[in-house]
Design a protein around this motif. Structure first.
Motif, PDB file in Angstrom:
ATOM      1  N   LEU A 152      15.146  -6.986   1.255  1.00 11.77           N
ATOM      2  CA  LEU A 152      14.378  -7.934   1.983  1.00 11.77           C
ATOM      3  C   LEU A 152      12.792  -8.007   1.433  1.00 11.77           C
ATOM      4  N   THR A 153      12.644  -9.190   0.997  1.00 12.13           N
ATOM      5  CA  THR A 153      11.137  -9.533   0.419  1.00 12.13           C
ATOM      6  C   THR A 153      10.367 -10.312   1.480  1.00 12.13           C
ATOM      7  N   VAL A 154       9.143  -9.553   1.800  1.00 13.09           N
ATOM      8  CA  VAL A 154       8.139 -10.079   2.778  1.00 13.09           C
ATOM      9  C   VAL A 154       6.975 -10.401   1.877  1.00 13.09           C
ATOM     10  N   THR A 155       6.675 -11.870   2.127  1.00 14.30           N
ATOM     11  CA  THR A 155       5.618 -12.566   1.184  1.00 14.30           C
ATOM     12  C   THR A 155       4.654 -13.200   2.292  1.00 14.30           C
ATOM     13  N   VAL A 156       3.636 -12.806   2.602  1.00  7.69           N
ATOM     14  CA  VAL A 156       2.499 -13.194   3.212  1.00  7.69           C
ATOM     15  C   VAL A 156       2.020 -14.403   2.600  1.00  7.69           C
ATOM     16  N   LYS A 157       0.769 -15.157   3.180  1.00  3.96           N
ATOM     17  CA  LYS A 157       0.115 -16.361   2.715  1.00  3.96           C
ATOM     18  C   LYS A 157      -0.948 -16.012   1.593  1.00  3.96           C
ATOM     19  N   GLN A 185      -4.562  -6.424  -2.903  1.00  2.00           N
ATOM     20  CA  GLN A 185      -4.754  -7.198  -3.696  1.00  2.00           C
ATOM     21  C   GLN A 185      -3.018  -7.964  -4.082  1.00  2.00           C
ATOM     22  N   GLN A 186      -2.266  -7.695  -3.309  1.00  2.00           N
ATOM     23  CA  GLN A 186      -1.030  -8.346  -3.237  1.00  2.00           C
ATOM     24  C   GLN A 186      -0.749  -9.273  -2.089  1.00  2.00           C
ATOM     25  N   ALA A 187       0.583  -9.914  -2.151  1.00  8.50           N
ATOM     26  CA  ALA A 187       0.852 -10.525  -0.981  1.00  8.50           C
ATOM     27  C   ALA A 187       2.376 -10.451  -0.655  1.00  8.50           C
ATOM     28  N   GLN A 188       2.950  -9.429  -1.426  1.00  3.08           N
ATOM     29  CA  GLN A 188       4.611  -9.189  -1.263  1.00  3.08           C
ATOM     30  C   GLN A 188       4.911  -7.834  -1.466  1.00  3.08           C
ATOM     31  N   VAL A 189       5.911  -7.587  -0.729  1.00  2.00           N
ATOM     32  CA  VAL A 189       6.561  -6.258  -0.736  1.00  2.00           C
ATOM     33  C   VAL A 189       8.118  -6.464  -0.762  1.00  2.00           C
ATOM     34  N   LYS A 190       8.789  -5.589  -1.454  1.00  2.00           N
ATOM     35  CA  LYS A 190      10.392  -5.852  -1.491  1.00  2.00           C
ATOM     36  C   LYS A 190      10.833  -4.267  -0.798  1.00  2.00           C
ATOM     37  N   LEU A 191      11.429  -4.458   0.277  1.00  2.77           N
ATOM     38  CA  LEU A 191      12.133  -3.337   0.896  1.00  2.77           C
ATOM     39  C   LEU A 191      13.651  -3.156   0.416  1.00  2.77           C
ATOM     40  N   PRO A 192      13.959  -2.012   0.088  1.00  4.36           N
ATOM     41  CA  PRO A 192      15.218  -2.082  -0.424  1.00  4.36           C
ATOM     42  C   PRO A 192      16.365  -1.935   0.756  1.00  4.36           C
ATOM     43  N   VAL A 193      17.439  -2.518   0.661  1.00  3.63           N
ATOM     44  CA  VAL A 193      18.589  -2.447   1.496  1.00  3.63           C
ATOM     45  C   VAL A 193      19.709  -3.389   1.061  1.00  3.63           C
ATOM     46  N   THR A 194      21.025  -2.702   1.276  1.00  4.40           N
ATOM     47  CA  THR A 194      22.156  -3.382   0.678  1.00  4.40           C
ATOM     48  C   THR A 194      22.823  -4.147   1.668  1.00  4.40           C
ATOM     49  N   LEU A 195      23.090  -5.491   1.314  1.00  6.80           N
ATOM     50  CA  LEU A 195      23.640  -6.381   2.177  1.00  6.80           C
ATOM     51  C   LEU A 195      24.736  -7.243   1.433  1.00  6.80           C
ATOM     52  N   VAL A 196      25.442  -7.743   2.125  1.00  8.40           N
ATOM     53  CA  VAL A 196      26.846  -8.560   1.529  1.00  8.40           C
ATOM     54  C   VAL A 196      26.193 -10.220   1.384  1.00  8.40           C
TER      55      VAL A 196
END
Length: 176
Positions: free
Chosen positions: A107-112, A141-152
């Motif tokens: 899941l990637t979360v990107t704020v403005k 100093q970033q606007a994004q994080v990727k949280l690992p999860v396995t999905l179909v």
């Protein structure tokens, strides 16, 4: 009447609000929500995803009257003092859109805009009978994080995303 809110301790998001008569909010969040507060979102075809926030990750506070918190609680946050007590005034959180992307590996979360300091992120993703609880932070100093999860690929999920300082999102998302 007094406004009471249930909020996520790690991010400060208001996840529920209620107007009470009497002395104010009960001191124990479990008295209000039980073991968990279920947030629900339609994922289509008459199906509802339930995303339970554990009572151990929540707190309750009596706050100043803010009628909009009753209809859009995820738009507000609770700030705490240096001694850990909630401030009485709710904070209106910064809005953002189109910043949630589900893929097969996360899941990637990107704020403005880039955040000034590390920003905690809590996310819940429904998956049939289970709920994935994801936690991380957007680095300074970033606007994004990727949280690992396995999905179909192609599957549809209910998603709750709480990024500290930003409006919370409860929505349906498809895996690309």
């Amino acid at each position: 009447m007094a406004l009471s809110v249930v909020y996520a301790v790690d991010t400060g998001h208001v996840v529920g609000a209620l107007a009470l008569t009497g002395a104010g909010a009960p001191p124990d969040v479990a008295a209000l929500v039980g073991r968990a507060l279920p947030l629900r979102v339609s994922v289509g075809e008459g199906r509802i995803a339930t995303l339970p926030l554990s009572a151990r990750d929540l707190a309750v506070a009596s706050v100043d009257d803010e009628p909009a918190a009753l209809t859009a609680p995820l738009d507000f946050g609770v700030e705490v003092t240096s001694d850990g007590k909630p401030k009485p005034a709710l904070v209106r959180l910064a809005s953002w859109t189109d910043g949630i992307a589900l893929t097969q590996d996360g899941l990637t979360v990107t704020v403005k805009v880039a955040v000034a300091r590390p920003t905690p992120v809590l996310a819940l993703v429904s998956d049939e009978q289970d709920t994935h609880v994801l936690a991380g932070e957007i680095p300074a100093q970033q606007a994004q994080v990727k949280l690992p999860v396995t999905l179909v690929k192609g599957s549809v999920h209910g998603v709750l995303v709480l990024a500290a300082g930003w409006v919370g999102h409860l929505e349906k998302a498809a895996v690309t």
